[in-house]
Design a protein around this motif. Structure first.
Motif, PDB file in Angstrom:
ATOM      1  N   ILE A 194     -28.692 -10.874  -5.640  1.00 47.07           N
ATOM      2  CA  ILE A 194     -29.257  -9.874  -6.518  1.00 47.07           C
ATOM      3  C   ILE A 194     -29.897 -10.936  -7.731  1.00 47.07           C
ATOM      4  O   ILE A 194     -29.194 -11.369  -8.770  1.00 47.07           O
ATOM      5  CB  ILE A 194     -29.806  -8.364  -6.015  1.00 47.07           C
ATOM      6  N   GLY A 195     -30.617 -12.105  -7.262  1.00 45.91           N
ATOM      7  CA  GLY A 195     -31.492 -11.721  -8.989  1.00 45.91           C
ATOM      8  C   GLY A 195     -30.354 -13.697  -8.754  1.00 45.91           C
ATOM      9  O   GLY A 195     -30.823 -14.570  -9.852  1.00 45.91           O
ATOM     10  N   LYS A 196     -29.564 -13.707  -7.791  1.00 43.12           N
ATOM     11  CA  LYS A 196     -28.374 -15.581  -7.193  1.00 43.12           C
ATOM     12  C   LYS A 196     -29.874 -16.480  -6.509  1.00 43.12           C
ATOM     13  O   LYS A 196     -30.218 -16.444  -5.737  1.00 43.12           O
ATOM     14  CB  LYS A 196     -27.878 -15.240  -6.692  1.00 43.12           C
ATOM     15  N   ASP A 197     -29.403 -17.841  -6.900  1.00 43.56           N
ATOM     16  CA  ASP A 197     -30.259 -19.006  -6.807  1.00 43.56           C
ATOM     17  C   ASP A 197     -29.423 -19.298  -5.573  1.00 43.56           C
ATOM     18  O   ASP A 197     -28.787 -19.605  -5.652  1.00 43.56           O
ATOM     19  CB  ASP A 197     -30.746 -19.803  -7.395  1.00 43.56           C
ATOM     20  N   MET A 198     -30.205 -19.741  -4.258  1.00 48.03           N
ATOM     21  CA  MET A 198     -29.560 -19.762  -3.241  1.00 48.03           C
ATOM     22  C   MET A 198     -29.910 -20.631  -2.207  1.00 48.03           C
ATOM     23  O   MET A 198     -31.173 -20.673  -2.202  1.00 48.03           O
ATOM     24  CB  MET A 198     -29.078 -18.341  -2.116  1.00 48.03           C
ATOM     25  N   GLU A 199     -29.326 -21.361  -1.348  1.00 42.36           N
ATOM     26  CA  GLU A 199     -29.666 -22.529  -0.057  1.00 42.36           C
ATOM     27  C   GLU A 199     -30.088 -21.937   0.849  1.00 42.36           C
ATOM     28  O   GLU A 199     -29.595 -20.344   1.109  1.00 42.36           O
ATOM     29  CB  GLU A 199     -28.512 -23.425  -0.237  1.00 42.36           C
ATOM     30  N   ALA A 200     -30.904 -21.868   1.548  1.00 38.80           N
ATOM     31  CA  ALA A 200     -31.261 -21.416   3.214  1.00 38.80           C
ATOM     32  C   ALA A 200     -29.198 -21.700   3.514  1.00 38.80           C
ATOM     33  O   ALA A 200     -28.770 -22.682   3.647  1.00 38.80           O
ATOM     34  CB  ALA A 200     -31.700 -22.584   3.714  1.00 38.80           C
ATOM     35  N   GLY A 201     -29.386 -20.699   4.666  1.00 36.34           N
ATOM     36  CA  GLY A 201     -28.183 -20.869   5.506  1.00 36.34           C
ATOM     37  C   GLY A 201     -26.964 -20.220   4.624  1.00 36.34           C
ATOM     38  O   GLY A 201     -26.087 -20.208   5.427  1.00 36.34           O
ATOM     39  N   GLU A 202     -27.076 -19.839   3.225  1.00 36.30           N
ATOM     40  CA  GLU A 202     -25.663 -19.346   2.393  1.00 36.30           C
ATOM     41  C   GLU A 202     -25.908 -17.862   3.113  1.00 36.30           C
ATOM     42  O   GLU A 202     -27.365 -17.235   3.746  1.00 36.30           O
ATOM     43  CB  GLU A 202     -25.908 -19.101   0.924  1.00 36.30           C
ATOM     44  N   VAL A 203     -25.178 -17.579   3.217  1.00 38.54           N
ATOM     45  CA  VAL A 203     -24.479 -16.096   3.563  1.00 38.54           C
ATOM     46  C   VAL A 203     -25.156 -14.944   2.031  1.00 38.54           C
ATOM     47  O   VAL A 203     -24.482 -14.795   1.295  1.00 38.54           O
ATOM     48  CB  VAL A 203     -23.239 -15.594   3.823  1.00 38.54           C
ATOM     49  N   PHE A 204     -26.134 -14.040   2.467  1.00 39.44           N
ATOM     50  CA  PHE A 204     -26.314 -13.446   1.238  1.00 39.44           C
ATOM     51  C   PHE A 204     -26.340 -12.024   1.245  1.00 39.44           C
ATOM     52  O   PHE A 204     -26.230 -11.379   0.329  1.00 39.44           O
ATOM     53  CB  PHE A 204     -28.128 -13.012   1.624  1.00 39.44           C
ATOM     54  N   GLY A 205     -25.049 -11.517   2.471  1.00 36.79           N
ATOM     55  CA  GLY A 205     -24.894 -10.120   2.545  1.00 36.79           C
ATOM     56  C   GLY A 205     -24.219  -9.592   4.026  1.00 36.79           C
ATOM     57  O   GLY A 205     -23.872 -11.145   4.368  1.00 36.79           O
ATOM     58  N   THR A 206     -24.007  -8.440   4.258  1.00 38.61           N
ATOM     59  CA  THR A 206     -23.231  -7.865   5.253  1.00 38.61           C
ATOM     60  C   THR A 206     -23.702  -6.859   6.359  1.00 38.61           C
ATOM     61  O   THR A 206     -24.121  -6.427   5.283  1.00 38.61           O
ATOM     62  CB  THR A 206     -21.384  -8.243   5.172  1.00 38.61           C
ATOM     63  N   VAL A 207     -23.551  -6.682   7.198  1.00 38.27           N
ATOM     64  CA  VAL A 207     -23.908  -5.958   8.117  1.00 38.27           C
ATOM     65  C   VAL A 207     -23.680  -5.360   8.814  1.00 38.27           C
ATOM     66  O   VAL A 207     -22.101  -6.196   9.376  1.00 38.27           O
ATOM     67  CB  VAL A 207     -25.679  -6.021   8.324  1.00 38.27           C
ATOM     68  N   GLU A 208     -23.049  -4.008   8.445  1.00 33.54           N
ATOM     69  CA  GLU A 208     -22.143  -3.256   9.282  1.00 33.54           C
ATOM     70  C   GLU A 208     -22.190  -1.995  10.189  1.00 33.54           C
ATOM     71  O   GLU A 208     -22.450  -1.658   9.682  1.00 33.54           O
ATOM     72  CB  GLU A 208     -20.925  -2.251   8.133  1.00 33.54           C
ATOM     73  N   ALA A 209     -21.490  -2.647  11.444  1.00 31.86           N
ATOM     74  CA  ALA A 209     -21.727  -1.409  12.661  1.00 31.86           C
ATOM     75  C   ALA A 209     -20.565  -0.585  12.675  1.00 31.86           C
ATOM     76  O   ALA A 209     -20.080  -1.133  12.118  1.00 31.86           O
ATOM     77  CB  ALA A 209     -22.678  -1.968  14.098  1.00 31.86           C
TER      78      ALA A 209
END
Lengths: 361, 125
Positions: free
Chosen positions: B46-61
Motif C-alpha cells: 500500500i502506498g507504493k508506486d507499482m508497474e502493471a504485472g508486478e506482484v502486489f500481494g499473495t492469496v493463501e488458500a
C-alpha cells in the motif's frame, strides 16, 4: 492416467479432479473446509482405491514381513492390523504401511501408498529369499474410507457384521451391502474414527456398494470427501504423509515413529537405527503452530531467531478445525522441545512459530 | 461461473473496475474456484508506486498460495479491511464484498488493453 472404479461417480458429483500418484482423483466436492467439518462432526466417504494392496502368504510370509518391516508383526493374530514401515539399507523409510493379519502365520495383506506400489513391490520381492507367495492385488482392490464419529453407526444397517464395536486396528470380513468378502477395518487417516472397507472390483460391485452407502448415509448427512480434506484432517492429527514428512532419507526415529520400530527382532538396517538411537538423532519431526500471521508450506525453511538454519517445513496448512496455521517440519533436535520458538521463512520474512505437541489442539 | 460485463480481466485471473482514476481489483470467480477455501490475503504494497504485472500481494488458500499481479500501473491505496476477518468473502462474492484492493491508476487508458468479459471467458472455459 488411471481411474478408480468410482471416478465417474466423482465427476458426476461435480468434484474438482486432479492427478495424484498416477490416478485421476477427487480433490474436493463442496470445499475443503466444508468436507473437513463433515468428517470431524459427522461422517464422510473417501475413495482411496488408488492405494496398493499386496497379499503375502505361505509358511515364510511372516518371516519376510518381519525382515522388511520395523514393527513386530509376530504380535498379530487373525483380525488384527498394525501400522509399520519398510526401511532401506541406510535406515531411511521406503514406505509406511498397514499389515493386516488374515490368517496367523499364513496370510497377510500389506496396504501401501499409491505412489510407492512399484517401489515397495520390488523392494519386498528383492528380500523374498525364502519364496513366500506374493500377489499384487492393487489394481483389482477397491478401498473406501468412511470416517467420522457417526461413520460406523451409519454403515451398521448394511451388514450383519458388528462394526459398531470394532476395536481400533482390528477388522472383520463378510457380507456388506449384499456383497461377499468385504474386509472392514477400524482404521483410517483422519483421527475422526470410522472404518475402511476393502473389496474386489468385479462386475458392478463397486457401484453397488457406493450407491448403498450413500442411499443409507445421505439422509444422515454422509458426504463424499476429497483428498484435500484428507490432507488437512491427517495433518491436524500429526500423521505423516509419505513423500512430504517421511521419505527414503528420513529414519523412523527422526520421524517420531520410534513406537513402530522394534529392536527386539531383526529387520533391514536395524543396527543403523540402533546406533542412531544410542547416539541420539540430529533432527526430529515436530509439530508447530504459527504465532505470526502466515501459513507454512512444504519446503519453507525453519530458522532460529538469529536466522540460523534449523530445518525445513514438510507439511503446512490453515487448520480448518482449529482456525490457526499449523505445520510439521524437521528441526535440529535441541529445538524439538514443545514451546521452543522457531521462525518460518514465508517468502522474504521470518515469521514466529512455536513447537507444539501432537496432535494439534 | 460468472464474468460481469462491466469489468476487465487479466490472464492472471484478476478483475478490475475503473471509476475515474480509481480502480477496484479482485480475483475472478474462476480463480477463487481453482484456489478453494481462501484463508488469508497479504498485501504489503500500500502506498507504493507499482508497474502493471508486478506482484502486489499473495492469496493463501487452505491447500495453496498464489501471487497477485497488478493489472495496471499505479499506486495501491487500500486493502479491503473486511478480508482480515472474513477472507472467505473472496469465495462467496468475488466481484462484490470480496474485492481485494483499491488503487489510483496512472493512466486510465491502460484498462483498454485488458480483456473484456467474453475474451476472458474464452480463455478459462
Amino acid at each position: 492416467m488411471k481411474n478408480t472404479p468410482f471416478t465417474q461417480k466423482h465427476i458426476a458429483l461435480g468434484a474438482k479432479m486432479a492427478p495424484f500418484a498416477g490416478y485421476n482423483m477427487p480433490i474436493s466436492y463442496t470445499g475443503i473446509n466444508d468436507e473437513h467439518a463433515a468428517v470431524r462432526k459427522n461422517a464422510g466417504v473417501f475413495d482411496v482405491s488408488h492405494m496398493g494392496e499386496f497379499i503375502v502368504k505361505g509358511e515364510n510370509a511372516l518371516d519376510l514381513i518381519q525382515r522388511v518391516t520395523t514393527n513386530d508383526a509376530s504380535k498379530l493374530t487373525a483380525g488384527k492390523a498394525q501400522y509399520s514401515c519398510l526401511t532401506n539399507d541406510d535406515g531411511g523409510i521406503v514406505d509406511d504401511l498397514i499389515i493386516y493379519c488374515i490368517e496367523e502365520n499364513k496370510v497377510y495383506m500389506i496396504v501401501v501408498n499409491a505412489s510407492n506400489i512399484e517401489k515397495d513391490w520390488n523392494w519386498i520381492s528383492k528380500h523374498n529369499s525364502k519364496k513366500a507367495e506374493m500377489h499384487n492385488i492393487s489394481d483389482k482392490t477397491c478401498l473406501l474410507a468412511i470416517q467420522g464419529p457417526n461413520a460406523a453407526k451409519i454403515l451398521q444397517p448394511l451388514t450383519d457384521l458388528d462394526i459398531l464395536n470394532l476395536k481400533y486396528y482390528t477388522f472383520v470380513k463378510g457380507k456388506f451391502a449384499g456383497i461377499d468378502n468385504v474386509l472392514i477395518s477400524a482404521t483410517g487417516y483422519t483421527g475422526a474414527g470410522g472404518v475402511e472397507i476393502y473389496f474386489e472390483d468385479k462386475g458392478d460391485d463397486a457401484a453397488k456398494i457406493w450407491d448403498k452407502i450413500f442411499e443409507t448415509g445421505t439422509p444422515q448427512g454422509l458426504k463424499p470427501i476429497g483428498l484435500g480434506a484428507r490432507d488437512t484432517l491427517r495433518l491436524e492429527m500429526g500423521y505423516c504423509l509419505y513423500g512430504n514428512d517421511i521419505d527414503d532419507n528420513t529414519s523412523p526415529l527422526e520421524a517420531g515413529l520410534g513406537w513402530i520400530t522394534k529392536f527386539t527382532k531383526d529387520f533391514t538396517a536395524k543396527s543403523i537405527l540402533e546406533k542412531q538411537k544410542a547416539e541420539g538423532i540430529q533432527k526430529k519431526l515436530v509439530g508447530f503452530e504459527m504465532i505470526d500471521k502466515g501459513i507454512p508450506r512444504h519446503g519453507y525453511e525453519i530458522k532460529d531467531f538469529s536466522g540460523m538454519d534449523l530445518g525445513v517445513v514438510t507439511s503446512g496448512t490453515q487448520s480448518p478445525s482449529l482456525g490457526k496455521a499449523i505445520g510439521l517440519g524437521y528441526v535440529r533436535t535441541a529445538f524439538a522441545v514443545p514451546d521452543t520458538e522457531i521462525f518460518i521463512k514465508v517468502r522474504d520474512k521470518l515469521l514466529l512459530a512455536k513447537v507444539v505437541k501432537l496432535p494439534f489442539n | 461461473m460468472s464474468f460481469p460485463a462491466n469489468l476487465r480481466y487479466t490472464k492472471d485471473h484478476e478483475w478490475i473496475k475503473i471509476e475515474g482514476n480509481t480502480a477496484t481489483i479482485g480475483i475472478t470467480d474462476f480463480a477463487q474456484k481453482e484456489l478453494g477455501d481462501i484463508v488469508y490475503v497479504e498485501v504489503e504494497t500500500i502506498g507504493k508506486d507499482m508497474e502493471a504485472g508486478e506482484v502486489f500481494g499473495t492469496v493463501e488458500a487452505v491447500k495453496t498460495v498464489s501471487d497477485l499481479y497488478l493489472p495496471v500501473t499505479g499506486t495501491i491505496t487500500e486493502l479491503n479491511p473486511i478480508l482480515t476477518s472474513s477472507p472467505e468473502l473472496i469465495n462467496t462474492d468475488p466481484y462484490g464484498e470480496g474485492w481485494m484492493i483499491k488503487m489510483t491508476v496512472k493512466n486510465a487508458g491502460d484498462i483498454e488493453k485488458l480483456m473484456d468479459a467474453s475474451a476472458y471467458e474464452a480463455i478459462v472455459a
